[in-house]
Design a protein around this motif. Structure first.
Motif, PDB file in Angstrom:
ATOM      1  N   THR A 161       3.537  28.047  89.167  1.00  0.00           N
ATOM      2  CA  THR A 161       3.344  28.537  90.529  1.00  0.00           C
ATOM      3  C   THR A 161       2.386  29.711  90.547  1.00  0.00           C
ATOM      4  OG1 THR A 161       4.423  29.434  92.517  1.00  0.00           O
ATOM      5  CG2 THR A 161       5.412  30.021  90.411  1.00  0.00           C
ATOM      6  N   VAL A 162       1.482  29.692  91.507  1.00  0.00           N
ATOM      7  CA  VAL A 162       0.524  30.779  91.687  1.00  0.00           C
ATOM      8  C   VAL A 162       0.651  31.283  93.121  1.00  0.00           C
ATOM      9  CG1 VAL A 162      -1.891  31.483  91.683  1.00  0.00           C
ATOM     10  CG2 VAL A 162      -1.066  29.872  89.953  1.00  0.00           C
ATOM     11  N   ALA A 163       1.043  32.534  93.261  1.00  0.00           N
ATOM     12  CA  ALA A 163       1.178  33.152  94.576  1.00  0.00           C
ATOM     13  C   ALA A 163      -0.050  33.995  94.870  1.00  0.00           C
ATOM     14  CB  ALA A 163       2.431  34.019  94.633  1.00  0.00           C
ATOM     15  N   TYR A 167       1.400  32.851 100.427  1.00  0.00           N
ATOM     16  CA  TYR A 167       1.706  31.476 100.010  1.00  0.00           C
ATOM     17  C   TYR A 167       1.855  31.387  98.498  1.00  0.00           C
ATOM     18  CZ  TYR A 167       1.074  29.157 104.519  1.00  0.00           C
ATOM     19  OH  TYR A 167       1.230  28.725 105.807  1.00  0.00           O
ATOM     20  N   ASN A 168       2.770  30.498  98.071  1.00  0.00           N
ATOM     21  CA  ASN A 168       2.853  30.032  96.688  1.00  0.00           C
ATOM     22  C   ASN A 168       2.406  28.580  96.645  1.00  0.00           C
ATOM     23  OD1 ASN A 168       4.322  31.825  94.583  1.00  0.00           O
ATOM     24  ND2 ASN A 168       5.524  32.125  96.446  1.00  0.00           N
ATOM     25  N   ASN A 169       1.574  28.233  95.699  1.00  0.00           N
ATOM     26  CA  ASN A 169       1.181  26.841  95.485  1.00  0.00           C
ATOM     27  C   ASN A 169       1.718  26.396  94.132  1.00  0.00           C
ATOM     28  OD1 ASN A 169      -1.002  25.999  97.700  1.00  0.00           O
ATOM     29  ND2 ASN A 169      -1.180  28.177  97.274  1.00  0.00           N
ATOM     30  N   LEU A 170       2.538  25.347  94.148  1.00  0.00           N
ATOM     31  CA  LEU A 170       3.179  24.859  92.928  1.00  0.00           C
ATOM     32  C   LEU A 170       2.386  23.722  92.310  1.00  0.00           C
ATOM     33  CD1 LEU A 170       5.525  26.485  94.158  1.00  0.00           C
ATOM     34  CD2 LEU A 170       7.069  24.666  93.399  1.00  0.00           C
ATOM     35  N   SER A 171       2.402  23.657  90.989  1.00  0.00           N
ATOM     36  CA  SER A 171       1.898  22.463  90.315  1.00  0.00           C
ATOM     37  C   SER A 171       2.798  21.290  90.651  1.00  0.00           C
ATOM     38  CB  SER A 171       1.869  22.661  88.796  1.00  0.00           C
ATOM     39  OG  SER A 171       0.813  23.501  88.395  1.00  0.00           O
ATOM     40  N   ALA A 172       2.201  20.103  90.792  1.00  0.00           N
ATOM     41  CA  ALA A 172       2.998  18.917  91.076  1.00  0.00           C
ATOM     42  C   ALA A 172       4.023  18.717  89.965  1.00  0.00           C
ATOM     43  CB  ALA A 172       2.100  17.695  91.200  1.00  0.00           C
ATOM     44  N   GLN A 173       5.251  18.442  90.364  1.00  0.00           N
ATOM     45  CA  GLN A 173       6.328  18.293  89.401  1.00  0.00           C
ATOM     46  C   GLN A 173       6.632  16.829  89.132  1.00  0.00           C
ATOM     47  OE1 GLN A 173       7.865  20.925  87.591  1.00  0.00           O
ATOM     48  NE2 GLN A 173       5.941  21.723  88.438  1.00  0.00           N
ATOM     49  N   ILE A 260       5.830  15.189  92.822  1.00  0.00           N
ATOM     50  CA  ILE A 260       5.915  15.955  94.066  1.00  0.00           C
ATOM     51  C   ILE A 260       5.279  17.321  93.878  1.00  0.00           C
ATOM     52  CG2 ILE A 260       7.461  16.923  95.823  1.00  0.00           C
ATOM     53  CD1 ILE A 260       9.533  14.821  94.974  1.00  0.00           C
ATOM     54  N   ASP A 261       4.381  17.677  94.791  1.00  0.00           N
ATOM     55  CA  ASP A 261       3.935  19.067  94.800  1.00  0.00           C
ATOM     56  C   ASP A 261       4.308  19.712  96.125  1.00  0.00           C
ATOM     57  OD1 ASP A 261       1.913  18.501  96.618  1.00  0.00           O
ATOM     58  OD2 ASP A 261       0.274  18.836  95.210  1.00  0.00           O
ATOM     59  N   ALA A 262       4.300  21.024  96.129  1.00  0.00           N
ATOM     60  CA  ALA A 262       4.831  21.760  97.274  1.00  0.00           C
ATOM     61  C   ALA A 262       4.011  23.002  97.552  1.00  0.00           C
ATOM     62  CB  ALA A 262       6.284  22.140  97.020  1.00  0.00           C
ATOM     63  N   VAL A 263       3.907  23.315  98.833  1.00  0.00           N
ATOM     64  CA  VAL A 263       3.323  24.565  99.302  1.00  0.00           C
ATOM     65  C   VAL A 263       4.474  25.397  99.847  1.00  0.00           C
ATOM     66  CG1 VAL A 263       1.671  25.637 100.865  1.00  0.00           C
ATOM     67  CG2 VAL A 263       1.180  23.378  99.889  1.00  0.00           C
TER      68      VAL A 263
END
Length: 418
Positions: A161-163, A167-173, A260-263
């Motif tokens: 995760t990079v904030a 916002y935090n943007n996650l690597s797709a899991q 799945i990736d998430a914002v």
């Protein structure tokens, strides 16, 4: 709407130009970069060579865009890599990390059925931090915060995760057991739960919960698994369901069935923003009867962005696909997006990024003719992929990210960092 914070659309001759998109569109503290194909900007042709040369050209094009606006590659927070063959990611990784000096961005890798140019083997888009903001915001030395936890799968080529800012943007899991580093046993139901458990573990490690998610993009190997995946995903949310887009992948890393990736909203911000903000900035989820109903939110606003769910060519009144004609389907998708945007008092020119999936990549010329009619000013950044199928047997699906100058409470319309 009458924008207060100004959207900043820019192009450079150092990267390939496309009259149907803008290379980078900045708004507030993020830049959205259009998907880059392996084109030599001097010739407009695909570079000679195989996947390694093409990947290097994609990254070089992104680097040229980033540097043209006074940034560096380490300012990237997220990269999406679309490949024709999933095994090619091993070759891409041989040169990928050389483009970064410090912590790596978050990343999503997916194999798709087609790319906008037939000879292209890879395409990449990116999201860039923008500490200086856009007019009239005052530049602020915001820090990018990159974090990992051992409670979720660790990857050598990405950060979990990079904030940056709010916002935090996650690597797709992937459905990987973090203890073994291998895919879990079971089918799509078990794999979907594992993907979300990994996301939950990452969020917990940074003091967040699934209710802070504003958008999920779910990549499935089999389109027939969509209903099962949606049912499982919705179990992880309570007060509201985030915006969502379903993408049919030709293949996924490790032969997974789902990814799945998430914002994620990040009300506490990153230094020097004040942690107290986390108690006040709120998520605003909205739906309108003028767009097709779904089990997830039409649009979710947080701070200075709105994230829209993928829109199918569905007639809102009937809940059915409009026709089997690409022209009518494209118009319906964009009419649905327009209705959602107008329902939250925005206009199409507030869009900063558009993502388009096409069942037949050869339909792109027709789509483009219709697409440009929905904008009056500079076009958004854009990514186009070809997929082998789309939910409800549609020919096209579109989602978008929209600027939100008024912010969400308690931010004021001309919110400035000082």
């Amino acid at each position: 709407m009458n924008n207060c914070i100004i959207k900043n659309s820019r192009n450079t001759n150092s990267a390939p130009k496309n009259h149907l998109s803008t290379q980078t569109v900045a708004f507030s503290h993020y830049n959205n970069i259009s998907a880059q194909l392996p084109l030599d900007p001097k010739t407009g042709n695909i570079v000679i060579g195989g996947i390694k040369e093409q990947a290097k050209q994609c990254l070089s094009n992104i680097k040229s865009i980033v540097e043209s606006i006074g940034h560096v590659m380490d300012d990237l927070v997220k990269i999406n890599i679309f490949v024709k063959e999933i095994e090619d990611i091993k070759i891409i990784d041989e040169i990928y990390t050389s483009f970064f000096d410090n912590s790596l961005p978050t990343r999503t890798v997916v194999a798709v059925a087609a790319l906008p140019i037939s000879d292209a083997l890879v395409q990449m888009d990116a999201l860039l931090s923008n500490g200086e903001g856009t007019t009239p915001q005052k530049p602020c030395a915001l820090l990018k915060v990159s974090r990992n936890t051992v409670d979720a799968p660790l990857m050598n080529e990405s950060t979990q995760t990079v904030a940056f800012s709010h916002y935090n943007n996650l690597s797709a899991q992937l459905p990987i057991d973090p203890l073994t580093g291998k895919l879990i046993d079971g089918g799509v139901e078990e794999q979907t739960k594992q993907c979300f458990n990994n996301i939950k573990a990452i969020l917990k490690s940074i003091g967040h919960v699934t209710a802070d998610i504003v958008k999920t993009t779910i990549y499935v190997k089999n389109i027939r698994d969509v209903d099962t995946v949606n049912d499982i995903c919705n179990q992880f949310f309570y007060d509201y369901i985030p915006a969502r887009t379903i993408v049919k992948a030709t293949d996924l890393p490790m032969e997974a069935l789902v990814q799945i990736d998430a914002v994620v909203s990040h009300g506490d911000g990153t230094p020097p923003q004040l942690p107290e903000d986390s108690r006040f900035i709120v998520i605003e989820a909205s739906n309108t009867e003028k767009a097709p109903k779904s089990s997830y939110s039409h649009t979710v606003a947080f701070s200075h962005y709105n994230h829209l769910s993928g829109q199918l060519p569905i007639i809102p009144e009937t809940g059915k696909i409009i026709s089997d004609n690409i022209t009518e389907q494209t118009e319906q998708c964009f009419n649905n997006i327009k209705s959602i945007i107008e329902s939250v008092e925005h206009v199409m020119d507030d869009i900063v990024k558009v993502n388009i999936q096409l069942k037949n990549i050869d339909d792109l010329d027709i789509v483009n003719e219709i697409y440009v009619q929905y904008f009056k000013n500079a076009l958004p950044a854009r990514t186009i992929i070809g997929v082998s199928s789309i939910p409800m047997r549609a020919l096209i699906q579109v989602d978008a990210v929209v600027s939100n100058c008024e912010g969400t409470p308690p931010q004021n319309k001309c919110y400035k960092l000082t």
